[in-house]
Design a protein around this motif. Structure first.
Motif, PDB file in Angstrom:
ATOM      1  N   VAL A 283      -0.253   9.921  -1.355  1.00 55.63           N
ATOM      2  CA  VAL A 283       0.568   8.801  -0.912  1.00 55.63           C
ATOM      3  C   VAL A 283       0.176   7.512  -1.615  1.00 55.63           C
ATOM      4  N   ILE A 284       1.172   6.792  -2.118  1.00 56.13           N
ATOM      5  CA  ILE A 284       0.977   5.454  -2.672  1.00 56.13           C
ATOM      6  C   ILE A 284       1.619   4.479  -1.692  1.00 56.13           C
ATOM      7  N   ASP A 285       0.795   3.630  -1.111  1.00 54.13           N
ATOM      8  CA  ASP A 285       1.214   2.751  -0.032  1.00 54.13           C
ATOM      9  C   ASP A 285       1.528   1.358  -0.559  1.00 54.13           C
ATOM     10  N   LEU A 286       2.799   0.965  -0.469  1.00 51.74           N
ATOM     11  CA  LEU A 286       3.212  -0.372  -0.894  1.00 51.74           C
ATOM     12  C   LEU A 286       3.268  -1.349   0.276  1.00 51.74           C
ATOM     13  N   THR A 287       2.758  -0.948   1.429  1.00 55.02           N
ATOM     14  CA  THR A 287       2.669  -1.839   2.584  1.00 55.02           C
ATOM     15  C   THR A 287       1.230  -2.359   2.664  1.00 55.02           C
ATOM     16  N   PRO A 288       0.974  -3.366   3.497  1.00 60.25           N
ATOM     17  CA  PRO A 288      -0.412  -3.852   3.631  1.00 60.25           C
ATOM     18  C   PRO A 288      -1.247  -3.054   4.636  1.00 60.25           C
ATOM     19  N   ALA A 289      -0.865  -1.815   4.937  1.00 56.71           N
ATOM     20  CA  ALA A 289      -1.564  -1.043   5.965  1.00 56.71           C
ATOM     21  C   ALA A 289      -3.031  -0.798   5.623  1.00 56.71           C
ATOM     22  N   ALA A 290      -3.330  -0.614   4.349  1.00 54.86           N
ATOM     23  CA  ALA A 290      -4.715  -0.471   3.876  1.00 54.86           C
ATOM     24  C   ALA A 290      -5.450   0.692   4.528  1.00 54.86           C
ATOM     25  N   ILE A 291      -4.792   1.844   4.617  1.00 50.78           N
ATOM     26  CA  ILE A 291      -5.466   3.052   5.086  1.00 50.78           C
ATOM     27  C   ILE A 291      -6.351   3.611   3.982  1.00 50.78           C
ATOM     28  N   GLY A 292      -5.834   3.618   2.769  1.00 49.74           N
ATOM     29  CA  GLY A 292      -6.598   4.109   1.635  1.00 49.74           C
ATOM     30  C   GLY A 292      -7.257   2.968   0.886  1.00 49.74           C
ATOM     31  N   PRO A 293      -7.983   3.273  -0.196  1.00 50.57           N
ATOM     32  CA  PRO A 293      -8.649   2.222  -0.972  1.00 50.57           C
ATOM     33  C   PRO A 293      -7.650   1.297  -1.643  1.00 50.57           C
ATOM     34  N   TYR A 294      -8.041   0.021  -1.783  1.00 48.61           N
ATOM     35  CA  TYR A 294      -7.217  -0.933  -2.509  1.00 48.61           C
ATOM     36  C   TYR A 294      -7.211  -0.563  -3.985  1.00 48.61           C
ATOM     37  N   VAL A 295      -6.027  -0.581  -4.598  1.00 46.23           N
ATOM     38  CA  VAL A 295      -5.921  -0.214  -6.007  1.00 46.23           C
ATOM     39  C   VAL A 295      -5.116  -1.259  -6.768  1.00 46.23           C
ATOM     40  N   VAL A 296      -5.699  -1.750  -7.838  1.00 46.08           N
ATOM     41  CA  VAL A 296      -5.017  -2.604  -8.810  1.00 46.08           C
ATOM     42  C   VAL A 296      -5.168  -1.872 -10.142  1.00 46.08           C
ATOM     43  N   PRO A 297      -4.067  -1.387 -10.741  1.00 49.19           N
ATOM     44  CA  PRO A 297      -4.163  -0.466 -11.882  1.00 49.19           C
ATOM     45  C   PRO A 297      -5.130  -0.871 -12.977  1.00 49.19           C
ATOM     46  N   VAL A 298      -5.123  -2.148 -13.395  1.00 49.02           N
ATOM     47  CA  VAL A 298      -5.984  -2.543 -14.516  1.00 49.02           C
ATOM     48  C   VAL A 298      -7.440  -2.730 -14.114  1.00 49.02           C
ATOM     49  N   VAL A 299      -7.721  -2.691 -12.816  1.00 46.06           N
ATOM     50  CA  VAL A 299      -9.082  -2.967 -12.360  1.00 46.06           C
ATOM     51  C   VAL A 299      -9.826  -1.706 -11.942  1.00 46.06           C
ATOM     52  N   ASN A 300      -9.217  -0.882 -11.057  1.00 40.62           N
ATOM     53  CA  ASN A 300     -10.016   0.200 -10.474  1.00 40.62           C
ATOM     54  C   ASN A 300      -9.276   1.504 -10.248  1.00 40.62           C
ATOM     55  N   LEU A 301      -8.131   1.704 -10.889  1.00 38.18           N
ATOM     56  CA  LEU A 301      -7.361   2.918 -10.632  1.00 38.18           C
ATOM     57  C   LEU A 301      -8.134   4.180 -10.975  1.00 38.18           C
ATOM     58  N   ASP A 302      -8.867   4.190 -12.076  1.00 34.05           N
ATOM     59  CA  ASP A 302      -9.564   5.398 -12.508  1.00 34.05           C
ATOM     60  C   ASP A 302     -10.512   5.940 -11.437  1.00 34.05           C
ATOM     61  N   ALA A 303     -11.039   5.062 -10.612  1.00 30.83           N
ATOM     62  CA  ALA A 303     -11.992   5.488  -9.576  1.00 30.83           C
ATOM     63  C   ALA A 303     -11.299   6.142  -8.387  1.00 30.83           C
ATOM     64  N   HIS A 304      -9.970   6.044  -8.308  1.00 36.61           N
ATOM     65  CA  HIS A 304      -9.275   6.518  -7.108  1.00 36.61           C
ATOM     66  C   HIS A 304      -8.106   7.459  -7.404  1.00 36.61           C
ATOM     67  N   LEU A 305      -8.080   8.046  -8.582  1.00 32.66           N
ATOM     68  CA  LEU A 305      -6.949   8.898  -8.947  1.00 32.66           C
ATOM     69  C   LEU A 305      -6.781  10.101  -8.026  1.00 32.66           C
ATOM     70  N   ASP A 306      -7.869  10.550  -7.417  1.00 32.91           N
ATOM     71  CA  ASP A 306      -7.797  11.728  -6.549  1.00 32.91           C
ATOM     72  C   ASP A 306      -7.736  11.377  -5.069  1.00 32.91           C
ATOM     73  N   ALA A 307      -7.697  10.096  -4.737  1.00 30.82           N
ATOM     74  CA  ALA A 307      -7.650   9.688  -3.332  1.00 30.82           C
ATOM     75  C   ALA A 307      -6.343  10.157  -2.695  1.00 30.82           C
ATOM     76  N   PRO A 308      -6.376  10.623  -1.447  1.00 26.11           N
ATOM     77  CA  PRO A 308      -5.142  11.083  -0.796  1.00 26.11           C
ATOM     78  C   PRO A 308      -4.169   9.959  -0.485  1.00 26.11           C
ATOM     79  N   ASN A 309      -4.688   8.728  -0.348  1.00 25.21           N
ATOM     80  CA  ASN A 309      -3.848   7.574  -0.060  1.00 25.21           C
ATOM     81  C   ASN A 309      -4.388   6.396  -0.846  1.00 25.21           C
ATOM     82  N   LEU A 310      -3.508   5.737  -1.596  1.00 23.18           N
ATOM     83  CA  LEU A 310      -3.900   4.569  -2.374  1.00 23.18           C
ATOM     84  C   LEU A 310      -3.068   3.380  -1.919  1.00 23.18           C
TER      85      LEU A 310
END
Length: 314
Positions: free
Chosen positions: A100-127
């Protein structure tokens, strides 16, 4: 759904953000294929457009999505609804192994900003894609923090009132809280604060963002300037309308000129100010809706990397 070269995706939320994202997937995605558009209003323009474009639709929300014939093939789902609805959507999708990619501010999964930290969370169930203000400003905070210690960072996101729909307005509190936390957790600042301004000007103005960072008096201005400009170019690679409005500004604050920062008291340091503008691509929304465009662009960039990884390891 027999195309093995692309990952089928669903979008939950047939409003402005969901519809713009759908058009981006249909036009620009290399590794994704639109499989379903989900809404709760049978009369919504987003569902009507999806149907005209040959995308499966349902106006029965998450339950309707789970019941679609092709649901089992869906690998990634975008949630473009609200923070309040996201928890239920996420639970239902996680039960079926959908990322799941969450475009709401619910923040269930880790915060992701593509140019900053996406590589660390590619396998996370919710981003979580933070917020529009977060996507625009956190890269700049990170650009400063990678070459200087940021004791405090404050961002002000100003968006056209006309580009703030019911979902945005209902999530103002979550916007400020989520963005403030992400400034610290992703941007690298010791303390962070976020402010959003709904600008009622006519004609509507483009999204403008101001980033203030307070660093040590001995920080290297040239290194900060170069780091910020590199980061702007990296974000512009997937958000073409993202740009600096002025040169990076520096101001020394020391001695009797110390400023009062809530929670920190009187502080001194080198104040770094970065002024940004975000122009939308106008795929579905007006160009002044850069706040929505940067969210959908960031979500698309995230999903593309996730899909490319899956396809490479399949």
């Amino acid at each position: 759904m027999n195309d093995n070269s692309r990952i089928p995706v669903a979008i939950i939320g047939s409003g402005n953000i969901g519809t713009d994202l759908m058009i981006k997937v249909l036009r620009n995605a290399r590794h994704l294929r639109m499989a379903a558009m989900v809404g709760i209003d049978p009369q919504s323009d987003g569902l009507a457009r999806a149907a005209r474009m040959g995308v499966a639709t349902t106006a029965e929300g998450i339950d309707g999505l789970l019941g679609l014939p092709g649901f089992a093939a869906i690998g990634i789902a975008f949630d473009a609804t609200s923070a309040g609805a996201h928890a239920r959507h996420n639970a239902a999708l996680q039960a079926h192994g959908v990322q799941v990619i969450d475009l709401t501010p619910a923040a269930i999964g880790p915060y992701v900003v593509p140019v900053v930290n996406l590589d660390a969370h590619l396998d996370a169930p919710n981003l979580n894609m933070v917020t529009c203000g977060g996507q625009a400003t956190i890269p700049i905070v990170r650009a400063v923090s990678r070459v200087a210690k940021v004791g405090y960072a404050e961002i002000v996101a100003s968006i056209a009132s006309k580009s703030a729909g019911p979902g945005t307005r209902a999530n103002i509190d979550e916007f400020t809280e989520t963005t403030s936390r992400a400034i610290v957790e992703v941007g690298g600042a010791a303390h962070g604060k976020a402010i959003i301004v709904l600008n009622p000007a006519e004609p509507p103005l483009m999204m403008r963002d101001t980033v203030y960072c307070l660093v040590g008096l001995d920080a290297d201005c040239a290194a900060i300037d170069a780091s910020v400009r590199r980061m702007v170019a990296e974000v512009a690679a997937y958000v073409p309308g993202y740009r600096l409005k002025q040169h990076v500004q520096f101001e020394r604050i020391d001695g009797e000129r110390r400023i009062q920062v809530p929670g920190l008291g009187a502080v001194q340091g080198l104040k770094v100010t970065v002024l940004l503008e975000v122009e939308g691509a106008a795929h579905y929304l007006p160009a002044y809706s850069g706040n929505l465009d940067i969210m959908t662009s960031a979500a698309l960039a995230t999903a593309e990397r996730m899909a490319a990884r899956r396809l490479a390891t399949a």
